[in-house]
Design a protein around this motif. Structure first.
Motif, PDB file in Angstrom:
ATOM      1  N   VAL A  34       0.818  -1.215   0.000  1.00 13.82           N
ATOM      2  CA  VAL A  34       0.000   0.000   0.000  1.00 13.82           C
ATOM      3  C   VAL A  34       0.849   1.261   0.000  1.00 13.82           C
ATOM      4  CG1 VAL A  34      -2.001  -1.109   1.052  1.00 13.82           C
ATOM      5  CG2 VAL A  34      -0.277  -0.035   2.528  1.00 13.82           C
ATOM      6  N   ALA A  35       2.131   1.130   0.280  1.00 10.67           N
ATOM      7  CA  ALA A  35       3.069   2.256   0.234  1.00 10.67           C
ATOM      8  C   ALA A  35       4.470   1.673   0.092  1.00 10.67           C
ATOM      9  CB  ALA A  35       2.979   3.093   1.504  1.00 10.67           C
ATOM     10  N   LEU A  82       3.878   8.269   2.341  1.00  9.17           N
ATOM     11  CA  LEU A  82       2.556   7.969   2.909  1.00  9.17           C
ATOM     12  C   LEU A  82       1.499   8.922   2.362  1.00  9.17           C
ATOM     13  CD1 LEU A  82       3.588   7.201   6.587  1.00  9.17           C
ATOM     14  CD2 LEU A  82       3.012   5.564   4.786  1.00  9.17           C
ATOM     15  N   SER A 119       0.119   7.835  -1.077  1.00 12.28           N
ATOM     16  CA  SER A 119      -0.517   6.518  -1.175  1.00 12.28           C
ATOM     17  C   SER A 119      -2.031   6.647  -1.076  1.00 12.28           C
ATOM     18  CB  SER A 119      -0.018   5.600  -0.054  1.00 12.28           C
ATOM     19  OG  SER A 119      -0.749   4.391  -0.081  1.00 12.28           O
ATOM     20  N   TRP A 149      -3.132   3.103   1.379  1.00 13.21           N
ATOM     21  CA  TRP A 149      -2.784   2.991   2.792  1.00 13.21           C
ATOM     22  C   TRP A 149      -3.928   3.499   3.662  1.00 13.21           C
ATOM     23  CZ3 TRP A 149      -0.702   7.496   5.740  1.00 13.21           C
ATOM     24  CH2 TRP A 149      -0.397   7.151   7.055  1.00 13.21           C
ATOM     25  N   ARG A 150      -4.272   2.682   4.661  1.00 16.66           N
ATOM     26  CA  ARG A 150      -5.307   3.042   5.633  1.00 16.66           C
ATOM     27  C   ARG A 150      -4.608   3.328   6.963  1.00 16.66           C
ATOM     28  NH1 ARG A 150      -6.658  -1.345   2.900  1.00 16.66           N
ATOM     29  NH2 ARG A 150      -6.395  -2.725   4.675  1.00 16.66           N
ATOM     30  N   PRO A 151      -4.436   4.620   7.308  1.00 12.13           N
ATOM     31  CA  PRO A 151      -3.628   4.990   8.467  1.00 12.13           C
ATOM     32  C   PRO A 151      -4.177   4.519   9.809  1.00 12.13           C
ATOM     33  CG  PRO A 151      -4.639   6.943   7.501  1.00 12.13           C
ATOM     34  CD  PRO A 151      -4.928   5.798   6.579  1.00 12.13           C
ATOM     35  N   ALA A 156      -0.333  -2.267   9.741  1.00 13.39           N
ATOM     36  CA  ALA A 156       0.279  -2.697   8.481  1.00 13.39           C
ATOM     37  C   ALA A 156       1.503  -3.547   8.806  1.00 13.39           C
ATOM     38  CB  ALA A 156       0.690  -1.480   7.652  1.00 13.39           C
ATOM     39  N   ASP A 201       8.591  -1.143   2.316  1.00 15.52           N
ATOM     40  CA  ASP A 201       7.225  -1.072   1.833  1.00 15.52           C
ATOM     41  C   ASP A 201       6.300  -1.488   2.967  1.00 15.52           C
ATOM     42  OD1 ASP A 201       7.634  -3.852   1.707  1.00 15.52           O
ATOM     43  OD2 ASP A 201       7.579  -3.928  -0.460  1.00 15.52           O
ATOM     44  N   ALA A 202       5.043  -1.187   2.787  1.00 20.63           N
ATOM     45  CA  ALA A 202       4.032  -1.509   3.794  1.00 20.63           C
ATOM     46  C   ALA A 202       2.933  -2.301   3.126  1.00 20.63           C
ATOM     47  CB  ALA A 202       3.469  -0.239   4.420  1.00 20.63           C
ATOM     48  N   GLN A 232      -0.970  -4.142   3.659  1.00 23.48           N
ATOM     49  CA  GLN A 232      -2.209  -4.245   4.412  1.00 23.48           C
ATOM     50  C   GLN A 232      -3.147  -5.191   3.670  1.00 23.48           C
ATOM     51  OE1 GLN A 232      -3.239   0.009   4.732  1.00 23.48           O
ATOM     52  NE2 GLN A 232      -2.972  -0.168   6.945  1.00 23.48           N
TER      53      GLN A 232
END
Length: 141
Positions: A29-30, A43, A46, A49-51, A55, A127-128, A130
């Motif tokens: 996602v990022a 971030l 992106s 990405w769901r903050p 993640a 990278d991240a 989710q």
């Protein structure tokens, strides 16, 4: 937030799946592989990405194969797990589940780069990941 809102949120979260390093159906996602780009910019750009959700933060490292065990030991002290990245000796991922924000991403980037340098290796980027699909980990997205 009222008492009833807190109870509702607690009950709702109780039924949600827990994100682990082995959760299936996760996607990037990022990602940050340009050392000149700030983590806040990564971030910020992106759209996936769901903050508010955890993640898997994954750092990509290249280490001398004889230093991988040492790196794993150091990282395990703070909840990181080191796993091979493919078949190439010394290519590894440092992974941990956490909520992401720019400050913590930047701190961990510096930490991983420093560790890799001390062990005669190289930090490539992060990278991240989710869960994908409706609602991610069960929260409204």
């Amino acid at each position: 937030m009222s008492f009833f809102d807190r109870v509702r949120d607690l009950l709702r979260k109780r039924g949600e799946p827990v994100l682990t390093l082995d959760t299936e159906g996760v996607a990037v996602v990022a990602e940050a592989f340009d050392v000149a780009e700030a983590d806040s910019a990564v971030l910020g750009r992106s759209h996936l990405w769901r903050p508010d959700e955890p993640a898997i933060l994954r750092h990509h490292l290249v280490l001398p194969p004889h230093r991988v065990t040492e790196a794993a030991s150091v990282l395990a002290q703070d909840g990181w797990e080191l796993r091979p990245d493919g078949d190439e000796p010394g290519r590894v991922h440092a992974l941990r589940v956490q909520k992401l924000d720019a400050l913590h991403c930047a701190q961990e980037r510096a930490r991983m780069a420093g560790l890799a340098q001390r062990l005669d290796g190289d930090w490539l980027g992060w990278d991240a990941l989710q869960p994908m699909g409706l609602g991610g980990t069960g929260q409204d997205g």
